[in-house]
Write a protein that holds these residues in place. Structure first.
Motif, short mmCIF file in Angstrom:
data_model
loop_
_atom_site.label_atom_id
_atom_site.label_comp_id
_atom_site.label_asym_id
_atom_site.label_seq_id
_atom_site.Cartn_x
_atom_site.Cartn_y
_atom_site.Cartn_z
N ASP A 44 0.84 -1.19 0.00
CA ASP A 44 0.00 0.00 0.00
C ASP A 44 0.88 1.25 0.00
OD1 ASP A 44 -2.29 -1.57 0.20
OD2 ASP A 44 -2.20 -1.58 2.39
N HIS A 45 0.47 2.23 -0.79
CA HIS A 45 1.18 3.51 -0.89
C HIS A 45 0.17 4.63 -0.98
CE1 HIS A 45 5.24 1.85 -1.75
NE2 HIS A 45 4.52 0.83 -2.17
N HIS A 46 0.62 5.82 -0.67
CA HIS A 46 -0.20 7.00 -0.91
C HIS A 46 0.73 8.18 -1.15
CE1 HIS A 46 0.67 7.86 3.35
NE2 HIS A 46 0.49 9.11 3.00
N ARG A 47 0.18 9.20 -1.73
CA ARG A 47 0.91 10.44 -1.95
C ARG A 47 -0.01 11.55 -1.49
NH1 ARG A 47 4.77 11.63 -6.13
NH2 ARG A 47 5.68 9.68 -5.51
N SER A 48 0.51 12.47 -0.71
CA SER A 48 -0.26 13.60 -0.21
C SER A 48 0.31 14.90 -0.75
CB SER A 48 -0.22 13.63 1.33
OG SER A 48 -0.81 12.47 1.86
N TYR A 49 -0.58 15.86 -0.99
CA TYR A 49 -0.20 17.15 -1.58
C TYR A 49 -0.81 18.27 -0.73
CZ TYR A 49 0.44 13.95 -5.49
OH TYR A 49 0.81 12.89 -6.28
N GLN A 50 -0.03 19.28 -0.40
CA GLN A 50 -0.52 20.38 0.42
C GLN A 50 -1.48 21.28 -0.34
OE1 GLN A 50 3.01 22.20 2.00
NE2 GLN A 50 3.12 20.72 3.66
N PHE A 52 -3.81 21.58 -4.30
CA PHE A 52 -4.29 20.74 -5.39
C PHE A 52 -3.22 20.67 -6.47
CE2 PHE A 52 -6.64 19.59 -9.17
CZ PHE A 52 -7.41 18.54 -8.69
N PRO A 53 -2.73 19.47 -6.78
CA PRO A 53 -1.60 19.35 -7.71
C PRO A 53 -1.99 19.49 -9.18
CG PRO A 53 -2.28 17.19 -6.98
CD PRO A 53 -3.15 18.18 -6.25
N SER A 54 -1.18 20.21 -9.92
CA SER A 54 -1.38 20.25 -11.37
C SER A 54 -0.76 19.00 -12.00
CB SER A 54 -0.74 21.51 -11.96
OG SER A 54 0.64 21.53 -11.68
N ASP A 55 0.18 18.38 -11.28
CA ASP A 55 0.87 17.18 -11.75
C ASP A 55 1.05 16.26 -10.55
OD1 ASP A 55 2.48 15.27 -12.97
OD2 ASP A 55 4.22 16.58 -13.12
N LEU A 56 0.66 15.00 -10.64
CA LEU A 56 0.81 14.08 -9.52
C LEU A 56 2.24 13.58 -9.36
CD1 LEU A 56 -2.43 11.92 -9.72
CD2 LEU A 56 -1.99 14.01 -8.45
N GLY A 57 3.07 13.81 -10.36
CA GLY A 57 4.47 13.42 -10.25
C GLY A 57 4.70 11.96 -10.57
N SER A 101 -8.07 11.23 -11.17
CA SER A 101 -9.47 11.19 -10.74
C SER A 101 -9.66 10.48 -9.40
CB SER A 101 -10.35 10.55 -11.82
OG SER A 101 -9.97 9.21 -12.00
N SER A 102 -8.60 9.88 -8.86
CA SER A 102 -8.66 9.21 -7.56
C SER A 102 -8.22 10.12 -6.42
CB SER A 102 -7.78 7.96 -7.58
OG SER A 102 -8.27 7.04 -8.52
N LEU A 103 -7.82 11.35 -6.72
CA LEU A 103 -7.44 12.31 -5.68
C LEU A 103 -8.64 12.60 -4.79
CD1 LEU A 103 -5.36 15.14 -7.37
CD2 LEU A 103 -4.71 13.87 -5.33
N ARG A 104 -8.42 12.64 -3.49
CA ARG A 104 -9.48 12.94 -2.54
C ARG A 104 -9.03 14.06 -1.61
NH1 ARG A 104 -11.90 10.95 -5.89
NH2 ARG A 104 -12.74 8.88 -5.97
N GLU A 105 -9.93 15.01 -1.41
CA GLU A 105 -9.64 16.09 -0.46
C GLU A 105 -9.76 15.53 0.95
OE1 GLU A 105 -11.40 20.40 0.88
OE2 GLU A 105 -11.77 19.71 -1.17
N GLN A 106 -8.84 15.94 1.81
CA GLN A 106 -8.80 15.47 3.19
C GLN A 106 -8.58 16.67 4.11
OE1 GLN A 106 -8.23 11.76 4.05
NE2 GLN A 106 -9.15 11.57 2.04
N ARG A 107 -8.76 16.45 5.41
CA ARG A 107 -8.45 17.45 6.43
C ARG A 107 -7.44 16.84 7.39
NH1 ARG A 107 -10.06 22.64 5.31
NH2 ARG A 107 -11.93 22.47 4.07
N GLY A 108 -6.38 17.61 7.66
CA GLY A 108 -5.34 17.14 8.56
C GLY A 108 -5.73 17.31 10.02
N GLU A 109 -4.82 16.93 10.92
CA GLU A 109 -5.07 17.00 12.36
C GLU A 109 -5.41 18.41 12.83
OE1 GLU A 109 -1.76 15.22 14.36
OE2 GLU A 109 -2.41 13.20 13.83
N ASN A 110 -4.83 19.41 12.18
CA ASN A 110 -5.09 20.80 12.57
C ASN A 110 -6.13 21.46 11.66
OD1 ASN A 110 -3.20 20.63 14.65
ND2 ASN A 110 -1.53 21.09 13.25
N GLY A 111 -6.88 20.67 10.92
CA GLY A 111 -7.92 21.19 10.06
C GLY A 111 -7.45 21.65 8.69
N GLN A 112 -6.13 21.57 8.42
CA GLN A 112 -5.63 22.03 7.13
C GLN A 112 -6.09 21.09 6.02
OE1 GLN A 112 -3.75 20.59 9.47
NE2 GLN A 112 -1.95 19.59 8.64
#
Length: 155
Positions: A44-50, A52-57, A101-112
């Motif tokens: 299992d892997h994941h990539r997080s972006y601070q 919204f990414p224009s390129d997932l890399g 299309s699999s990118l999902r918006e999330q909220r971090g521990e501090n609400g970011q």
């Protein structure tokens, strides 16, 4: 035993959710194991972006082979030098753009707010060669894509 190093040689980092993490090594195949024809290892892997990414890399990782005695938990020492008995086996690289299309918006521990994409790296041996695929879910449908395996030529 073969170990996989996720990411670069720095062991600690803070992810886009603000969580402190340590990079870990994963045993893929224990030394001396006999593999069946249908052997498959799914990581299992994941990539997080601070933002919204224009390129997932690109996903990339290095797989090492442990040729020393006993077991080890690390590929590198405290000075980020590969430890004696550890040998680079190959590198894996994959373009993550198809996972957009699999990118999902999330909220971090501090609400970011941050964005996260989850995927799997699937390893198999075909005719004694390591093969790899990228696997992810897109709207409930399993998708797969290529991963390039770059063997190490110098021993």
């Amino acid at each position: 035993m073969w170990e996989k190093h996720r990411g670069d040689l720095d062991r600690c980092y803070t992810d886009a959710a603000g969580v402190k993490r340590i990079r870990v090594f994963e045993v893929l195949i224990k030394k001396g194991a006999v593999l069946s024809n249908d052997w498959e290892k799914v990581s299992d892997h994941h990539r997080s972006y601070q933002s919204f990414p224009s390129d997932l890399g690109e996903f990339s990782t290095t797989i090492y082979a442990w040729e020393g005695q006993g077991e080890t938990k690390w590929v590198v020492d405290a000075n980020n030098q590969v430890i004696p008995g550890m040998r680079k086996f190959c590198s894996l690289k994959a373009d993550l753009s198809r996972l957009r299309s699999s990118l999902r918006e999330q909220r971090g521990e501090n609400g970011q707010r941050y964005w996260r994409v989850q995927y799997h790296v699937v390893l198999t041996f075909g005719r004694s060669n390591l093969q790899a695929r990228l696997r992810w879910d897109e709207n409930g449908v399993r998708k797969e894509g290529p991963i390039t395996v770059l063997p190490t030529t110098a021993y």
